[in-house]
Design a protein around this motif. Sequence first.
Motif, PDB file in Angstrom:
ATOM      1  N   LEU A  93     -19.464 -43.255  40.701  1.00 52.92           N
ATOM      2  CA  LEU A  93     -19.274 -44.683  40.465  1.00 52.92           C
ATOM      3  C   LEU A  93     -20.502 -45.497  40.874  1.00 52.92           C
ATOM      4  CD1 LEU A  93     -15.543 -45.317  41.469  1.00 52.92           C
ATOM      5  CD2 LEU A  93     -16.555 -45.296  39.180  1.00 52.92           C
ATOM      6  N   ILE A  94     -21.058 -45.221  42.062  1.00 51.72           N
ATOM      7  CA  ILE A  94     -22.214 -45.981  42.526  1.00 51.72           C
ATOM      8  C   ILE A  94     -23.434 -45.767  41.618  1.00 51.72           C
ATOM      9  CG2 ILE A  94     -23.856 -46.306  44.411  1.00 51.72           C
ATOM     10  CD1 ILE A  94     -21.186 -47.570  44.942  1.00 51.72           C
ATOM     11  N   PRO A  95     -23.778 -44.498  41.253  1.00 55.27           N
ATOM     12  CA  PRO A  95     -24.895 -44.326  40.319  1.00 55.27           C
ATOM     13  C   PRO A  95     -24.682 -45.034  38.982  1.00 55.27           C
ATOM     14  CG  PRO A  95     -24.406 -42.246  41.387  1.00 55.27           C
ATOM     15  CD  PRO A  95     -23.325 -43.199  41.785  1.00 55.27           C
ATOM     16  N   LEU A  96     -23.447 -44.968  38.443  1.00 57.04           N
ATOM     17  CA  LEU A  96     -23.164 -45.653  37.182  1.00 57.04           C
ATOM     18  C   LEU A  96     -23.269 -47.163  37.355  1.00 57.04           C
ATOM     19  CD1 LEU A  96     -20.151 -43.570  35.818  1.00 57.04           C
ATOM     20  CD2 LEU A  96     -22.462 -43.674  34.888  1.00 57.04           C
ATOM     21  N   LEU A  97     -22.780 -47.638  38.499  1.00 54.73           N
ATOM     22  CA  LEU A  97     -22.868 -49.058  38.782  1.00 54.73           C
ATOM     23  C   LEU A  97     -24.324 -49.500  38.863  1.00 54.73           C
ATOM     24  CD1 LEU A  97     -21.013 -51.487  39.418  1.00 54.73           C
ATOM     25  CD2 LEU A  97     -21.316 -50.961  41.836  1.00 54.73           C
ATOM     26  N   MET A  98     -25.160 -48.670  39.481  1.00 53.89           N
ATOM     27  CA  MET A  98     -26.575 -49.007  39.605  1.00 53.89           C
ATOM     28  C   MET A  98     -27.285 -48.965  38.252  1.00 53.89           C
ATOM     29  SD  MET A  98     -27.651 -47.339  43.260  1.00 53.89           S
ATOM     30  CE  MET A  98     -29.262 -48.158  43.249  1.00 53.89           C
ATOM     31  N   LEU A  99     -26.868 -48.071  37.368  1.00 55.03           N
ATOM     32  CA  LEU A  99     -27.406 -48.086  36.009  1.00 55.03           C
ATOM     33  C   LEU A  99     -27.080 -49.407  35.319  1.00 55.03           C
ATOM     34  CD1 LEU A  99     -26.700 -44.470  34.677  1.00 55.03           C
ATOM     35  CD2 LEU A  99     -28.936 -45.507  35.145  1.00 55.03           C
ATOM     36  N   GLY A 100     -25.845 -49.862  35.521  1.00 55.80           N
ATOM     37  CA  GLY A 100     -25.467 -51.173  34.993  1.00 55.80           C
ATOM     38  C   GLY A 100     -26.300 -52.278  35.614  1.00 55.80           C
ATOM     39  N   GLY A 101     -26.577 -52.171  36.927  1.00 52.08           N
ATOM     40  CA  GLY A 101     -27.420 -53.153  37.596  1.00 52.08           C
ATOM     41  C   GLY A 101     -28.829 -53.174  37.028  1.00 52.08           C
ATOM     42  N   GLY A 253     -26.127 -50.749  46.384  1.00 47.82           N
ATOM     43  CA  GLY A 253     -26.083 -49.336  46.011  1.00 47.82           C
ATOM     44  C   GLY A 253     -27.040 -48.500  46.839  1.00 47.82           C
ATOM     45  N   LEU A 254     -28.230 -49.015  47.067  1.00 45.74           N
ATOM     46  CA  LEU A 254     -29.204 -48.305  47.895  1.00 45.74           C
ATOM     47  C   LEU A 254     -28.744 -48.209  49.341  1.00 45.74           C
ATOM     48  CD1 LEU A 254     -32.517 -49.885  46.524  1.00 45.74           C
ATOM     49  CD2 LEU A 254     -31.699 -47.559  46.125  1.00 45.74           C
ATOM     50  N   HIS A 255     -27.999 -49.228  49.788  1.00 48.43           N
ATOM     51  CA  HIS A 255     -27.546 -49.271  51.184  1.00 48.43           C
ATOM     52  C   HIS A 255     -26.299 -48.431  51.400  1.00 48.43           C
ATOM     53  CE1 HIS A 255     -25.502 -51.242  54.702  1.00 48.43           C
ATOM     54  NE2 HIS A 255     -26.699 -51.068  55.200  1.00 48.43           N
ATOM     55  N   ASP A 256     -25.559 -48.136  50.331  1.00 47.36           N
ATOM     56  CA  ASP A 256     -24.298 -47.401  50.466  1.00 47.36           C
ATOM     57  C   ASP A 256     -24.563 -46.022  51.079  1.00 47.36           C
ATOM     58  OD1 ASP A 256     -22.034 -45.615  49.746  1.00 47.36           O
ATOM     59  OD2 ASP A 256     -21.291 -47.398  48.716  1.00 47.36           O
ATOM     60  N   GLY A 257     -23.941 -45.776  52.229  1.00 46.39           N
ATOM     61  CA  GLY A 257     -24.167 -44.515  52.945  1.00 46.39           C
ATOM     62  C   GLY A 257     -23.740 -43.293  52.167  1.00 46.39           C
TER      63      GLY A 257
END
Length: 322
Positions: A93-101, A253-257
């Motif tokens: 989810l986070i990588p996909l979210l970051m692609l959207g970002g 996203g970068l900060h998400d542990g």
Amino acid sequence: MSGLIALLDDVAALTRIAATSIDDVAGMAAKAGTKAAGVIIDDAAVTPKYVTGLDPKRELPIIWKIARASFFSKLVILLPVAMLLNAFAPVLLIPLLMLGGLYLCFEGAEKIYHVLVPHGDAHVEADMDVGDPAHLEEKRVKGAIKTDFILSAEIMTISLNGIVDEFPDAGLWLQGATLAAVAIAITIVVYGTVALIVKMDDVGAWFAMNGKTGFGRGLGRGLVHGMPKLLTVLSIVGTAAMLWVGGSILVHGLHDGAFLGWEQPYGFIKDMSHTVAGDSGFGNWAVTAFADGVLGLAVGLLLIPIVTRVIAPLFGGGETAH
């Protein structure tokens, strides 16, 4: 008799549970929907261009076609995919979210770049060649549905991530119901707003010609002359919101542990907001949003040559979603 009373008690209890669940879904949907504000504004600002230059009688039917496709995309395609990912591969989810970002940053930066460095686009010029109205309408609808699908994917991913963050203990069905509520509400708001925008000049023209009072005719003329300015304001707000939301997604996203766990730039922006705004809630938000937007613009500008000269040629064209 006692059995009937017990049955009624059970029905009442189930009704209370259902009402509570509906309230939970509504509250969760409202919070999650705000996470996708930038994309929603951009969606509402972009869609009116697809009916520009067409027969005014076809404007509402075209908007309905796009809205219907948007409902289908969100509820039939994107919702099940999002919930399956959430259930079986939440790490994606986070990588996909970051692609959207990244996409939001690119789109926002490209709009600013077009203003600062005006240049023509062959596909835009070709689109202005009306030709057969029916063919043009079909082409516009297909383009709008394609753009809506991309924006809808971002909206659903951002909203789901917001639901998971805000309500981690919510069951899968409650998360799914909330995401469906977000999808329905956002689609109604976006395309209801678009319908009002594209018909407002017609309403203004009617009042200008048929108003019974000077105020009514003046209001009509104001609507006719004001709609282009409103569209310009919407475009500016949508661009700023895209950069803000895109930058914020990348920072968090970068900060998400669970993903990378990088302290920066999240820590720097947080410290800066407290230094500049102190304990002011709105001040902290404004400074953070500004910093996220600047970061989003910087990332987007870096992406422009990568997307236009490397990625787009690989897929056989130079068009972006807008």
